[in-house]
Design a protein around this motif. Structure first.
Motif, PDB file in Angstrom:
ATOM      1  N   ARG A 234       0.817  -1.181   0.055  1.00  0.00           N
ATOM      2  CA  ARG A 234       0.095  -0.018  -0.132  1.00  0.00           C
ATOM      3  C   ARG A 234       0.783   1.297  -0.142  1.00  0.00           C
ATOM      4  O   ARG A 234       0.642   2.293  -0.728  1.00  0.00           O
ATOM      5  CB  ARG A 234      -1.219   0.078   1.329  1.00  0.00           C
ATOM      6  CG  ARG A 234      -1.835   1.207   1.450  1.00  0.00           C
ATOM      7  CD  ARG A 234      -2.701   1.047   2.523  1.00  0.00           C
ATOM      8  NE  ARG A 234      -3.666   2.129   2.610  1.00  0.00           N
ATOM      9  CZ  ARG A 234      -4.521   2.348   3.545  1.00  0.00           C
ATOM     10  NH1 ARG A 234      -4.704   1.261   4.484  1.00  0.00           N
ATOM     11  NH2 ARG A 234      -5.452   3.247   3.578  1.00  0.00           N
ATOM     12  N   ASP A 235       1.976   1.459   0.783  1.00  0.00           N
ATOM     13  CA  ASP A 235       2.848   2.462   0.877  1.00  0.00           C
ATOM     14  C   ASP A 235       3.652   2.593  -0.485  1.00  0.00           C
ATOM     15  O   ASP A 235       3.613   3.856  -1.014  1.00  0.00           O
ATOM     16  CB  ASP A 235       3.802   2.220   1.982  1.00  0.00           C
ATOM     17  CG  ASP A 235       3.294   2.493   3.175  1.00  0.00           C
ATOM     18  OD1 ASP A 235       2.009   3.014   3.592  1.00  0.00           O
ATOM     19  OD2 ASP A 235       4.033   1.930   4.332  1.00  0.00           O
ATOM     20  N   VAL A 236       4.115   1.537  -0.971  1.00  0.00           N
ATOM     21  CA  VAL A 236       4.890   1.788  -2.294  1.00  0.00           C
ATOM     22  C   VAL A 236       4.071   2.103  -3.224  1.00  0.00           C
ATOM     23  O   VAL A 236       4.244   3.050  -3.964  1.00  0.00           O
ATOM     24  CB  VAL A 236       5.709   0.253  -2.914  1.00  0.00           C
ATOM     25  CG1 VAL A 236       6.172   0.581  -4.112  1.00  0.00           C
ATOM     26  CG2 VAL A 236       6.519   0.007  -1.711  1.00  0.00           C
ATOM     27  N   GLU A 237       2.824   1.538  -3.588  1.00  0.00           N
ATOM     28  CA  GLU A 237       1.597   1.856  -4.681  1.00  0.00           C
ATOM     29  C   GLU A 237       1.423   3.347  -4.677  1.00  0.00           C
ATOM     30  O   GLU A 237       0.881   4.073  -5.392  1.00  0.00           O
ATOM     31  CB  GLU A 237       0.826   0.679  -4.724  1.00  0.00           C
ATOM     32  CG  GLU A 237       0.915  -0.661  -5.259  1.00  0.00           C
ATOM     33  CD  GLU A 237       1.861  -0.399  -6.737  1.00  0.00           C
ATOM     34  OE1 GLU A 237       1.029   0.468  -7.427  1.00  0.00           O
ATOM     35  OE2 GLU A 237       2.310  -1.304  -7.235  1.00  0.00           O
ATOM     36  N   SER A 238       1.150   3.657  -3.262  1.00  0.00           N
ATOM     37  CA  SER A 238       0.333   4.880  -3.019  1.00  0.00           C
ATOM     38  C   SER A 238       1.480   6.134  -3.128  1.00  0.00           C
ATOM     39  O   SER A 238       1.098   7.181  -3.917  1.00  0.00           O
ATOM     40  CB  SER A 238      -0.062   5.076  -1.618  1.00  0.00           C
ATOM     41  OG  SER A 238      -1.106   4.396  -1.246  1.00  0.00           O
ATOM     42  N   ARG A 239       2.753   5.961  -3.220  1.00  0.00           N
ATOM     43  CA  ARG A 239       3.815   6.657  -3.533  1.00  0.00           C
ATOM     44  C   ARG A 239       3.882   6.795  -5.055  1.00  0.00           C
ATOM     45  O   ARG A 239       4.013   7.806  -5.727  1.00  0.00           O
ATOM     46  CB  ARG A 239       5.185   6.349  -2.829  1.00  0.00           C
ATOM     47  CG  ARG A 239       5.496   6.844  -1.454  1.00  0.00           C
ATOM     48  CD  ARG A 239       6.510   6.794  -0.985  1.00  0.00           C
ATOM     49  NE  ARG A 239       7.359   5.482  -1.107  1.00  0.00           N
ATOM     50  CZ  ARG A 239       7.525   4.352  -0.272  1.00  0.00           C
ATOM     51  NH1 ARG A 239       6.893   4.474   0.891  1.00  0.00           N
ATOM     52  NH2 ARG A 239       7.928   3.375  -0.715  1.00  0.00           N
ATOM     53  N   ARG A 240       3.826   5.709  -5.693  1.00  0.00           N
ATOM     54  CA  ARG A 240       3.953   5.724  -7.136  1.00  0.00           C
ATOM     55  C   ARG A 240       2.912   6.277  -7.595  1.00  0.00           C
ATOM     56  O   ARG A 240       2.975   7.069  -8.759  1.00  0.00           O
ATOM     57  CB  ARG A 240       4.107   4.240  -7.668  1.00  0.00           C
ATOM     58  CG  ARG A 240       5.419   3.414  -7.102  1.00  0.00           C
ATOM     59  CD  ARG A 240       5.227   1.919  -7.705  1.00  0.00           C
ATOM     60  NE  ARG A 240       5.252   1.794  -9.101  1.00  0.00           N
ATOM     61  CZ  ARG A 240       5.025   0.812  -9.573  1.00  0.00           C
ATOM     62  NH1 ARG A 240       4.784  -0.483  -8.924  1.00  0.00           N
ATOM     63  NH2 ARG A 240       4.994   0.660 -11.036  1.00  0.00           N
ATOM     64  N   GLN A 241       1.552   6.187  -7.110  1.00  0.00           N
ATOM     65  CA  GLN A 241       0.440   6.717  -8.096  1.00  0.00           C
ATOM     66  C   GLN A 241       0.076   8.068  -7.510  1.00  0.00           C
ATOM     67  O   GLN A 241      -0.920   8.727  -7.970  1.00  0.00           O
ATOM     68  CB  GLN A 241      -0.847   5.690  -7.740  1.00  0.00           C
ATOM     69  CG  GLN A 241      -0.504   4.243  -8.493  1.00  0.00           C
ATOM     70  CD  GLN A 241      -1.705   3.472  -8.112  1.00  0.00           C
ATOM     71  OE1 GLN A 241      -2.901   3.849  -8.201  1.00  0.00           O
ATOM     72  NE2 GLN A 241      -1.442   1.978  -8.173  1.00  0.00           N
TER      73      GLN A 241
END
Length: 907
Positions: A234-241
């Motif tokens: 969730r943390d990684v995808e939220s930063r990416r998006q």
């Protein structure tokens, strides 16, 4: 051009070798030593009587240093199908785990193996030495076991050196086919599971392998956090998006990874097929081919074996040092604090092929060899574990159930070029030159291993169900994926010339020997973590429980279960390593006064080695490269340069020889032992940890032997040996939270000494229409290793025998040859004394593997000159593998009786 697997950081692995150059400049390039002459076996004609056993006596007699030779005819007589089985017939050698050779009762650390004089890597994950069962006997010309050190050999020499010498081009057209089948009495039923469509070739078709989607996720989500949990995704995808994707989306992404993993590993119990195999050898020689002088030849071989082995196993932990054998039973806990009963079924595929090309002209002999040796093991097992103190027993209502499915591919690929030249040019006349270049690659791949650990429920001693709930913790569904690649380049040259004087003959020799080795080892673990409230009813009957490995095969089950896939990365479980050896030697061999021979020399070796452990957090090659600085590599490096000497004296008469020898040698820690990486040792069952601070062990070796050669072909020998070892490497055992860990460390001192006897003698020349003769050998020895007080850890005994050392090893053969040449039979007995499998801790004694008495019978019938029918009966006594501690059984494994029949036809 041979195919090689590619790993993401191969360039970094190779760069370790380059970096060595800046630490220690290389000596001028030279090529490898092979100071062994080509042997043409001498076989008696007219009768097989003693021909097979005496065919290589002349070679042994002419050796300057103590050695034992076993020819292809001897291997054929004993019915051994591979190098490992054959070598246990040699004086002072014993076989471990059906694949590793112990010389003079010492562990495999003190045994080195070469192929036609060259070092090749081992495809075994947990051992430095090559598993010798991968070499089929059909390609072996002879096995040379040298027990006294000579300077033309690698200085890494302990108990002895085994040189596997393969067959060269034939003297005439040869085409031989052999088919065979065998039955084991433990193989009526066993466990199987759905594998890949190419399993019969020993290759996985990709159905078990780590999926591309999971590899991509590791690169995307790890980033030093070693985590693919909901939260990290969730943390990684939220930063990416640029926006929070929410918990539900993160859960979906994680579950998509679970669905990508192979999940259909349910077991079935069924009848096992008999073992079967086929071998074929084809070769020919052509003189003056296409008008060219000299002889061209080739020899091609292929061997395929499909084998099953099913065995019941037992292991236990003693509850008290006062436990008594008379009070113990596998079914109660009078003297055990924990027990495990396991049934394991292994399916082995061995596929081996080789091609030799040769050209001979005058005094020149050139050979090119390609060899591919594949050994794949597919295992399925069921284990039930009890530990009453943790409420794990039938009386307490629960047992721990473990299912394992594991597919391990091992492959060794070798390209070798060799040359032998007797020069006749001007001032070089009489100079002999031998050279070889060998490029070999060993790979091991576990494309998918799944271990399921759950619970069985019992009521009033009756099975009720198999279940798991999140509150139990642990790793209920644990995946492992492993890749190992070892690349070894080995080359060298040996040059010699003989000078003749009135009353003496002097041979001067010298040469160089060079090794470059790189290793890339990667392993990845994944497991399922269930919520504390999640409960799974996995099976309602013991038969249904076999399918728990396929419980999550349906995507809908994953979607409806509160389960999270985690990446289980230890602190450091991967490593890169490299090794370089530059060696030069000079030797002399002087024969004088007709009866005396003095041989010896000096060898110089410049040794460099580095092993670097890391975790998948450094998965990105660029990130890994930043961590591998020159300073870090230098700190993890071992660099040694030493001189090693040897001297041998022989007094010869027509009927006997007396030999004395001395050699200084070294035993170096393996790359695996220097890497602080954990692995499971399959022989001991213990978790094992490397030690980057290990030092090399230095040995002083003394040998003496007297040999008697009778006019009728009988021969006898008696010898003695002594070895003094400084800083011996031992596996020291510690205990923490009920778990044992083996860690390598240098002990203080050790020594081993013993006597050896060998004989070949005719018993009766005319009995039952034929002749009987007997051959055999006996080794009796002792050893002691001393552990310094500061290294004691939890060890019980600071002075004990060396790990793996047997006080005696015996091989006996009774042989029969019919006068008409149509019948041949041998009864073969082998036994070794008890040996320490693992050191004892916390006042418990050392654990001893018990003597194993092996009795085999081989009968061959020759209805025609070209046809052979062979019947073998192996392990007629049916004795099982057993380990005792404090005189109480703590481990056992069934050893099957085996009946095999083979038919061969030579065109």
């Amino acid at each position: 051009m041979k195919h090689q697997k590619q790993f993401k950081t191969n360039l970094i692995t190779l760069s370790l070798l380059s970096l060595f150059s800046s630490f220690n400049s290389f000596a001028e390039q030279a090529q490898e030593i092979i100071n062994e002459e080509a042997i043409e076996e001498v076989v008696a004609t007219g009768t097989r009587l003693k021909g097979s056993a005496s065919a290589v006596i002349d070679e042994r007699k002419n050796q300057a240093f103590v050695a034992d030779i076993m020819g292809s005819e001897q291997i054929s007589r004993t019915g051994d199908s591979d190098a490992a089985s054959a070598l246990r017939r040699v004086t002072g050698l014993s076989l471990v785990n059906d694949k590793f050779i112990y010389v003079r009762g010492l562990g495999e650390r003190y045994s080195s193996v070469r192929l036609n004089g060259a070092v090749v890597p081992s495809p075994d994950l947990t051992r430095n030495v090559i598993p010798l069962d991968i070499f089929p006997s059909s390609i072996i010309e002879s096995l040379a076991v040298q027990k006294a050190y000579s300077p033309n050999m690698p200085a890494a020499f302990g108990g002895g050196d085994v040189n596997i010498r393969t067959k060269s081009i034939p003297s005439d057209t040869l085409f031989k086919v052999e088919i065979g089948a065998s039955y084991k009495d433990t193989n009526d039923e066993g466990y199987t599971y759905n594998g890949g469509s190419d399993d019969w070739l020993g290759k996985d078709d990709g159905t078990r392998a780590l999926p591309g989607a999971v590899k991509t996720a590791l690169n995307t989500y790890i980033n030093g956090l070693s985590d693919i949990s909901y939260r990290n995704i969730r943390d990684v995808e939220s930063r990416r998006q640029g926006a929070d994707i929410g918990q539900a989306a993160a859960i979906d992404l994680n579950k998509s990874l679970s669905k990508a993993l192979p999940r259909d590993f349910g077991l079935e119990k069924e009848s096992l097929n008999p073992d079967a195999g086929i071998k074929a050898v084809y070769g020919d020689r052509f003189d003056n081919l296409f008008g060219l002088d000299g002889s061209f030849g080739f020899l091609a071989s292929v061997a395929y074996e499909n084998e099953w082995s099913n065995a019941e196993k037992f292991s236990a932990v003693l509850s008290s040092v006062d436990a008594s054998e008379s009070e113990c039973s596998k079914d109660d806990f009078t003297c055990y604090s924990a027990t495990e009963k396991e049934v394991s079924t292994k399916h082995n595929i061995k596929l081996n092929s080789s091609l030799n090309l040769g050209y001979k002209i005058g005094g020149h002999d050139l050979t090119a060899t390609y060899m591919m040796l594949r050994d794949t093991e597919d295992e399925a097992s069921v284990a039930l574990y009890q530990e009453p103190s943790k409420s794990l027993s039938i009386d307490a209502g629960q047992l721990q159930r473990s299912h394992l499915t594991s597919f391990e591919e091992r492959e060794l690929e070798i390209l070798q070029l060799r040359g032998m030249h007797n020069l006749e040019w001007s001032f070089l006349e009489g100079v002999g030159v031998d050279w070889q270049y060998t490029d070999s690659t060993a790979t091991t791949s576990i494309p998918g291993e799944l271990e399921v650990t759950v619970r069985d429920e019992y009521v009033d001693g009756e099975y009720q169900r198999t279940f798991y709930n999140g509150s139990l913790g642990g790793n209920p569904y644990l995946y492992r994926f492993v890749e190992l690649e070892d690349d070894v380049e080995n080359w060298g040259v040996n040059i010699n010339k003989v000078f003749y004087f009135d009353n003496a003959e002097v041979e001067i020799a010298g040469g160089g020997y060079f090794v470059e080795k790189t290793r890339d080892y990667r392993t990845d673990f994944f497991n399922y973590r269930f919520s504390q409230t999640q409960s799974l009813d996995l099976a309602q009957s013991e038969e249904e429980a076999l399918s728990i490995g396929s419980f999550f095969a349906n995507d809908a089950v994953i979607d409806s279960t509160d389960v999270e896939l985690l990446f289980q990365e230890p602190t450091a479980d991967d490593y890169l390593a490299a090794q370089m050896i530059d060696a030069y030697y000079g030797s002399f061999d002087i024969t004088f006064a007709q009866d005396w021979r003095l041989s010896g020399g000096v060898r110089y070796e410049d040794f460099r080695q580095v092993a670097l452990a890391f975790s998948r957090s450094a998965f990105d090659p660029a990130l890994l490269a930043d961590k591998l600085s020159a300073d870090a590599i230098k700190q993890a490096s071992v660099m040694e340069d030493e001189y090693f000497t040897s001297l041998s004296m022989t007094y010869s008469q027509q009927s006997y020889q007396v030999r004395f020898g001395y050699g200084s040698t070294v035993v170096r820690p393996d790359l695996r032992e220097l890497s602080p990486v954990q692995f499971q040792d399959p022989l001991t069952g213990y978790r094992t940890l490397g030690n980057p601070f290990l030092e090399s062990s230095y040995l002083d070796n003394f040998d003496a032997r007297i040999e008697f050669y009778m006019d009728n072909g009988d021969n006898y020998s008696v010898g003695a040996f002594y070895k003094d070892i400084d800083n011996p490497i031992e596996a020291l055992l510690t205990e923490s939270d009920g778990r044992f860990t083996l860690q390598f460390d240098n002990a203080d001192t050790a020594y081993v000494y013993g006597i050896e006897a060998e004989w070949l003698t005719e018993l009766h020349s005319d009995l039952l229409g034929g002749a009987f003769f007997t051959s055999g050998n006996l080794t009796v020895s002792d050893s002691e290793v001393e552990i310094a007080q500061e290294q004691r850890a939890d060890l019980t005994n600071l002075k004990r025998r060396m790990t793996g050392h047997s006080k005696y090893v015996a091989n006996l053969q009774l042989n029969y040859d019919s006068h008409d040449g149509m019948h041949q039979a041998s009864v073969i007995y082998n036994v070794f004394g008890d040996r320490i499998l693992a050191a004892g801790v916390n006042n418990f004694d050392d654990a001893y593997e018990q003597p194993l008495n092996s009795l085999d019978m081989v009968y061959s019938y020759y209805p025609t000159f070209n046809t052979t029918l062979t019947l073998k009966v192996k392990n007629m006594l049916g004795q099982n593998f057993e380990v005792e501690q404090n005189d109480v059984l703590i481990r056992s494994q069934e050893t099957p009786r085996e009946l095999s029949l083979s038919f061969s036809y030579e065109f």
